[in-house]
Scaffold this active site. Sequence first.
Site, PDB file in Angstrom:
ATOM      1  N   GLU A  24       0.837  -1.205   0.000  1.00 36.50           N
ATOM      2  CA  GLU A  24       0.000   0.000   0.000  1.00 36.50           C
ATOM      3  C   GLU A  24       0.870   1.252   0.000  1.00 36.50           C
ATOM      4  O   GLU A  24       2.072   1.189   0.280  1.00 36.50           O
ATOM      5  CB  GLU A  24      -0.932   0.010   1.213  1.00 36.50           C
ATOM      6  CG  GLU A  24      -0.219   0.027   2.560  1.00 36.50           C
ATOM      7  CD  GLU A  24      -1.083   0.626   3.680  1.00 36.50           C
ATOM      8  OE1 GLU A  24      -1.605   1.739   3.501  1.00 36.50           O
ATOM      9  OE2 GLU A  24      -1.211  -0.033   4.729  1.00 36.50           O
ATOM     10  N   SER A 139     -13.337   1.095  10.071  1.00 34.83           N
ATOM     11  CA  SER A 139     -12.612   1.223   8.805  1.00 34.83           C
ATOM     12  C   SER A 139     -13.249   0.412   7.679  1.00 34.83           C
ATOM     13  O   SER A 139     -13.685  -0.731   7.883  1.00 34.83           O
ATOM     14  CB  SER A 139     -11.172   0.777   8.997  1.00 34.83           C
ATOM     15  OG  SER A 139     -10.485   0.832   7.755  1.00 34.83           O
ATOM     16  N   LYS A 158      -3.472  -1.971  15.748  1.00 35.22           N
ATOM     17  CA  LYS A 158      -2.929  -1.058  16.755  1.00 35.22           C
ATOM     18  C   LYS A 158      -3.887  -0.837  17.901  1.00 35.22           C
ATOM     19  O   LYS A 158      -5.101  -0.903  17.716  1.00 35.22           O
ATOM     20  CB  LYS A 158      -2.709   0.307  16.118  1.00 35.22           C
ATOM     21  CG  LYS A 158      -1.434   0.401  15.402  1.00 35.22           C
ATOM     22  CD  LYS A 158      -0.976   1.829  15.279  1.00 35.22           C
ATOM     23  CE  LYS A 158       0.392   1.809  14.663  1.00 35.22           C
ATOM     24  NZ  LYS A 158       0.435   2.392  13.358  1.00 35.22           N
TER      25      LYS A 158
END
Length: 304
Positions: A24, A139, A158
């Site tokens: 990415e 997300s 995270k």
Amino acid sequence: MIDIQYSAEVRAAKDAGKPIVALESTIITHGMPYPQNIEVAAQVEQDIRDAGAVPATMAVIKGKLHVGLEADQLQDLGKAQGVAKISRADMAACISSGGTGATTVAATMIAAHYAGIEVFATGGIGGVHQGAETSFDISADLHELAQTPVTVVAAGAKAILDLAKTLEVLETLGVPVIAHGQNEFPAFWSSKSPYAAPLRMDSADEIARAHATRRALGLPGGQLIANPIPAADQIPTEELAPIIASAQADADTHRITGKAVTPYLLQRIFEQTEGRSLVANIALVRNNARLAAGIARALAEQAE
Ligand code: PSU
Ligand code: MN
């Protein structure tokens, strides 16, 4: 069909049927500070080559979908200010309007699938944010994993995210979450977490077979491979917890919303750990790149 702009290296790899690993670019533009972002991006590409596969970093540049970036394009993207962050919702508009943007996990999966690439390495995926019960901040990466058939290697999620809720949503969406070489779901900076991973696999070969079996069954969606950070590079949770809490409080105070939330938190954490978070981040991305290359190679060998 829209045209893909392949890098020379990826073009040659496609023609020769060599294993390819997608990367990415939001991690470069929004996830790490300049100039380390460029060094890390080049290093991770080299790690994939050293492990016997070919790296394909994704981006949209002036309305063209790039699959694999030339060295100067990678440099320019890493230096540029104000590059758009492209997720599923933004991809077509960025291309059709001639824009330039870096791809998130979701957009990279779309680009990889479009280019026929089945394996992708990154650092951390987006997930369910802490406080999502009021903010609804979940997300688009999770929904992408449910619908696009790419195996994504990440170091778990995270602690800016709510890990328990992230795992619940992945389960609801039918996304296989596979811990590599351990029972726990790893927590990005730390290899351990209080949460068991739903599945465990101990080799690239096993992961590649699971990927191919999903394909054979015609199941939509990909797999999330949760690869723990190497032990020596971990940061103790006690050290990070107060920093994450203060970053989150700052985000609330400044009313940061939407796609700005994750880059804001990552930047604050970087500043407040005086760069230590970045050192760990680099180690885990490189580790994920090596595993992804192994999976891509195993997929190619199993197809023979
Ligand atoms: N998490 C990280 N580093 C990152 C990102 C997430 O630890 O660089 C980036 C990835 O590109 C991911 C995106 O796909 O943030 C998720 O953004 P959002 O939470 O807005 O969906
Ligand atoms: Mn979000």
